[in-house]
Write a protein that holds these residues in place. Structure first.
Motif, PDB file in Angstrom:
ATOM      1  N   MET A  98       0.797  -1.051   0.111  1.00  0.00           N
ATOM      2  CA  MET A  98      -0.104  -0.060  -0.052  1.00  0.00           C
ATOM      3  C   MET A  98       1.052   1.201  -0.179  1.00  0.00           C
ATOM      4  O   MET A  98       0.430   2.297  -0.112  1.00  0.00           O
ATOM      5  CB  MET A  98      -1.144   0.081   1.148  1.00  0.00           C
ATOM      6  N   LEU A  99       1.999   1.061   0.355  1.00  0.00           N
ATOM      7  CA  LEU A  99       3.045   2.340   0.297  1.00  0.00           C
ATOM      8  C   LEU A  99       3.799   2.462  -1.088  1.00  0.00           C
ATOM      9  O   LEU A  99       4.388   3.354  -1.062  1.00  0.00           O
ATOM     10  CB  LEU A  99       3.855   2.072   1.633  1.00  0.00           C
ATOM     11  N   GLY A 100       3.574   1.429  -1.771  1.00  0.00           N
ATOM     12  CA  GLY A 100       4.467   1.478  -3.054  1.00  0.00           C
ATOM     13  C   GLY A 100       5.864   1.173  -2.966  1.00  0.00           C
ATOM     14  O   GLY A 100       6.722   1.532  -3.620  1.00  0.00           O
ATOM     15  N   LEU A 101       6.163   0.339  -1.733  1.00  0.00           N
ATOM     16  CA  LEU A 101       7.691   0.034  -1.321  1.00  0.00           C
ATOM     17  C   LEU A 101       7.933  -1.329  -2.231  1.00  0.00           C
ATOM     18  O   LEU A 101       8.986  -1.590  -2.730  1.00  0.00           O
ATOM     19  CB  LEU A 101       7.832  -0.299  -0.069  1.00  0.00           C
ATOM     20  N   PRO A 127      -1.246  -6.711  -6.630  1.00  0.00           N
ATOM     21  CA  PRO A 127      -2.590  -7.500  -6.571  1.00  0.00           C
ATOM     22  C   PRO A 127      -3.674  -6.439  -7.063  1.00  0.00           C
ATOM     23  O   PRO A 127      -3.531  -5.300  -6.682  1.00  0.00           O
ATOM     24  CB  PRO A 127      -2.661  -8.389  -5.268  1.00  0.00           C
ATOM     25  N   LYS A 128      -4.703  -7.116  -7.707  1.00  0.00           N
ATOM     26  CA  LYS A 128      -5.710  -6.095  -7.860  1.00  0.00           C
ATOM     27  C   LYS A 128      -6.488  -5.279  -6.614  1.00  0.00           C
ATOM     28  O   LYS A 128      -6.847  -4.317  -6.697  1.00  0.00           O
ATOM     29  CB  LYS A 128      -6.837  -6.916  -8.656  1.00  0.00           C
ATOM     30  N   PHE A 129      -6.477  -6.118  -5.624  1.00  0.00           N
ATOM     31  CA  PHE A 129      -7.047  -5.651  -4.464  1.00  0.00           C
ATOM     32  C   PHE A 129      -6.296  -4.613  -3.664  1.00  0.00           C
ATOM     33  O   PHE A 129      -6.613  -4.002  -2.839  1.00  0.00           O
ATOM     34  CB  PHE A 129      -7.493  -6.921  -3.499  1.00  0.00           C
ATOM     35  N   VAL A 130      -5.037  -4.253  -4.218  1.00  0.00           N
ATOM     36  CA  VAL A 130      -4.128  -3.163  -3.351  1.00  0.00           C
ATOM     37  C   VAL A 130      -4.440  -2.036  -3.952  1.00  0.00           C
ATOM     38  O   VAL A 130      -4.419  -1.643  -5.169  1.00  0.00           O
ATOM     39  CB  VAL A 130      -2.748  -3.708  -3.567  1.00  0.00           C
ATOM     40  N   LYS A 131      -4.545  -0.850  -2.975  1.00  0.00           N
ATOM     41  CA  LYS A 131      -4.687   0.449  -3.385  1.00  0.00           C
ATOM     42  C   LYS A 131      -3.539   1.177  -2.810  1.00  0.00           C
ATOM     43  O   LYS A 131      -3.033   0.686  -1.707  1.00  0.00           O
ATOM     44  CB  LYS A 131      -5.978   1.178  -3.076  1.00  0.00           C
ATOM     45  N   ARG A 132      -2.529   1.759  -3.728  1.00  0.00           N
ATOM     46  CA  ARG A 132      -1.502   2.461  -3.474  1.00  0.00           C
ATOM     47  C   ARG A 132      -1.563   3.710  -2.741  1.00  0.00           C
ATOM     48  O   ARG A 132      -1.939   4.695  -3.581  1.00  0.00           O
ATOM     49  CB  ARG A 132      -0.408   2.453  -4.500  1.00  0.00           C
ATOM     50  N   TYR A 133      -1.478   3.811  -1.311  1.00  0.00           N
ATOM     51  CA  TYR A 133      -1.676   5.020  -1.115  1.00  0.00           C
ATOM     52  C   TYR A 133      -0.540   6.049  -1.073  1.00  0.00           C
ATOM     53  O   TYR A 133      -0.493   7.332  -0.869  1.00  0.00           O
ATOM     54  CB  TYR A 133      -2.103   5.194   0.590  1.00  0.00           C
ATOM     55  N   ALA A 134       0.738   5.565  -1.575  1.00  0.00           N
ATOM     56  CA  ALA A 134       1.700   6.439  -1.766  1.00  0.00           C
ATOM     57  C   ALA A 134       2.880   5.467  -2.773  1.00  0.00           C
ATOM     58  O   ALA A 134       2.449   4.490  -3.258  1.00  0.00           O
ATOM     59  CB  ALA A 134       2.536   6.501  -0.626  1.00  0.00           C
ATOM     60  N   THR A 135       3.726   6.274  -3.254  1.00  0.00           N
ATOM     61  CA  THR A 135       4.993   5.722  -4.260  1.00  0.00           C
ATOM     62  C   THR A 135       5.919   5.680  -3.699  1.00  0.00           C
ATOM     63  O   THR A 135       6.901   6.465  -4.276  1.00  0.00           O
ATOM     64  CB  THR A 135       4.662   6.427  -5.549  1.00  0.00           C
ATOM     65  N   GLY A 161       8.539   3.603  -3.610  1.00  0.00           N
ATOM     66  CA  GLY A 161       9.557   2.956  -4.167  1.00  0.00           C
ATOM     67  C   GLY A 161      10.213   3.855  -5.178  1.00  0.00           C
ATOM     68  O   GLY A 161      11.404   4.161  -5.151  1.00  0.00           O
ATOM     69  N   ASP A 162       9.364   4.637  -5.753  1.00  0.00           N
ATOM     70  CA  ASP A 162       9.970   5.802  -6.751  1.00  0.00           C
ATOM     71  C   ASP A 162      10.649   6.874  -5.942  1.00  0.00           C
ATOM     72  O   ASP A 162      11.512   7.231  -6.647  1.00  0.00           O
ATOM     73  CB  ASP A 162       8.681   6.278  -7.576  1.00  0.00           C
ATOM     74  N   ASP A 163      10.087   7.213  -4.928  1.00  0.00           N
ATOM     75  CA  ASP A 163      10.798   8.280  -4.198  1.00  0.00           C
ATOM     76  C   ASP A 163      12.326   7.755  -3.753  1.00  0.00           C
ATOM     77  O   ASP A 163      13.262   8.659  -3.808  1.00  0.00           O
ATOM     78  CB  ASP A 163      10.019   8.846  -2.724  1.00  0.00           C
ATOM     79  N   ILE A 164      12.170   6.666  -3.347  1.00  0.00           N
ATOM     80  CA  ILE A 164      13.679   5.949  -2.637  1.00  0.00           C
ATOM     81  C   ILE A 164      14.406   5.941  -4.138  1.00  0.00           C
ATOM     82  O   ILE A 164      15.590   6.374  -3.951  1.00  0.00           O
ATOM     83  CB  ILE A 164      13.245   4.754  -2.164  1.00  0.00           C
ATOM     84  N   ASP A 165      13.963   5.409  -5.274  1.00  0.00           N
ATOM     85  CA  ASP A 165      14.741   5.418  -6.204  1.00  0.00           C
ATOM     86  C   ASP A 165      15.426   6.668  -6.724  1.00  0.00           C
ATOM     87  O   ASP A 165      16.684   6.720  -7.123  1.00  0.00           O
ATOM     88  CB  ASP A 165      14.012   4.708  -7.568  1.00  0.00           C
ATOM     89  N   LYS A 166      14.740   7.683  -6.698  1.00  0.00           N
ATOM     90  CA  LYS A 166      14.857   9.129  -7.204  1.00  0.00           C
ATOM     91  C   LYS A 166      15.973   9.501  -6.041  1.00  0.00           C
ATOM     92  O   LYS A 166      17.101  10.166  -6.261  1.00  0.00           O
ATOM     93  CB  LYS A 166      13.787  10.069  -7.103  1.00  0.00           C
ATOM     94  N   ALA A 167      16.052   9.184  -4.872  1.00  0.00           N
ATOM     95  CA  ALA A 167      16.787   9.920  -3.772  1.00  0.00           C
ATOM     96  C   ALA A 167      18.046   9.220  -3.959  1.00  0.00           C
ATOM     97  O   ALA A 167      19.132   9.632  -3.679  1.00  0.00           O
ATOM     98  CB  ALA A 167      16.191   9.399  -2.187  1.00  0.00           C
TER      99      ALA A 167
END
Length: 275
Positions: free
Chosen positions: A223-226, A232-240, A242-248
């Motif tokens: 749900m945090l996008g880590l 899975p279809k049932f997951v709602k991502r409330y944050a991304t 993983g993208d922030d970590i990659d950029k950092a």
């Protein structure tokens, strides 16, 4: 942190009493910082065997051991003060017999301070659930898609469609009657999840089930996008995150290579000589 030090946390009976009321909130946790972040918001926190895939890079939950669950349970306990902690029993630690399940569940609770354990299975695990409950070990059941059984279920498929619905219904009734204080419904059709919720006395915790369940749980890294290996279809991502970590990390690498980091404010100058 010991169970004694967490007196304000709810107990399994408190979760049971939430049936039909305000929805129960839960997430998985595997580390102290993540547990601390969710402590004030969750009714219970699950130390899930999904740790094997999320943190250890395993292809499934089947390789998770008792030692791994205890280690992560101890870490999560240190971050909790108000949420109840439940720990998954790993594959192979409870299926052989009720006696085996008791020995391992008792060890998990004693070494982590968990208030309860979770185990997968319906009708065929009802005897074990009753055996544990009668001996002071609260059990959260898990039916529908049971990840430890993916090799016999044929993968991560929706469970309980069409004629198979009655078996899932029997599973729910069996674990409820056996004394489980809650039951996770994973990846079952919404109408079936609603029917189970209306029928059994045990609170239902949905993951890919229905908004009508008595509560919901998600894997926190999903749900945090880590965790981005799949969604899975049932997951709602409330944050991304993983993208922030990659950029950092990319920015850090660029600054190291260009010698922009460390800057003067990040290093220590020689101490001025005393006069």
């Amino acid at each position: 942190m010991s169970a004694t030090a967490r007196k304000s946390a709810p107990l399994p009976d408190d979760i049971m009493a939430m049936k039909g009321g305000t929805p129960i909130v839960s997430l998985t946790a595997y580390t102290t910082p993540m547990a601390a972040a969710m402590d004030a918001h969750c009714d219970f926190v699950l130390v899930g065997d999904s740790v094997g895939m999320v943190l250890h890079g395993l292809p499934s939950t089947l390789g998770v051991t008792m030692e791994m669950m205890i280690l992560h349970g101890q870490a999560v306990a240190r971050g909790l003060s108000t949420a109840m902690m439940v720990v998954d029993m790993p594959f192979g630690s409870y299926e052989e017999s009720p006696e085996q399940a008791f020995r391992n569940a008792a060890r998990i609770m004693a070494e982590t301070g968990a208030a309860a354990v979770k185990l997968e299975g319906g009708v065929h695990m009802a005897e074990t659930t009753a055996f544990l409950a009668a001996r002071g070990i609260p059990v959260m059941a898990h039916i529908g898609l049971t990840p430890q059984s993916i090799n016999t279920l044929g993968g991560y498929k929706v469970q309980g469609r069409d004629a198979a619905a009655e078996q899932v219904m029997r599973d729910a009734s069996a674990v409820s009657d056996a004394g489980a204080f809650a039951v996770v419904l994973e990846k079952v059709p919404a109408a079936l999840a609603d029917r189970i919720t209306e029928t059994v006395a045990t609170p239902t915790i949905g993951i890919g089930a229905s908004a009508g369940c008595d509560g919901q749980i998600l894997v926190v890294d999903d749900m945090l996008g880590l965790f981005t290996a799949f969604k899975p279809k049932f997951v709602k991502r409330y944050a991304t995150l993983g993208d922030d970590i990659d950029k950092a990390i990319a920015s850090y690498a660029d600054e190291v290579r260009s010698r922009a980091f460390p800057a003067p404010e990040h290093i220590f100058a020689e101490k001025a000589p005393s006069k």
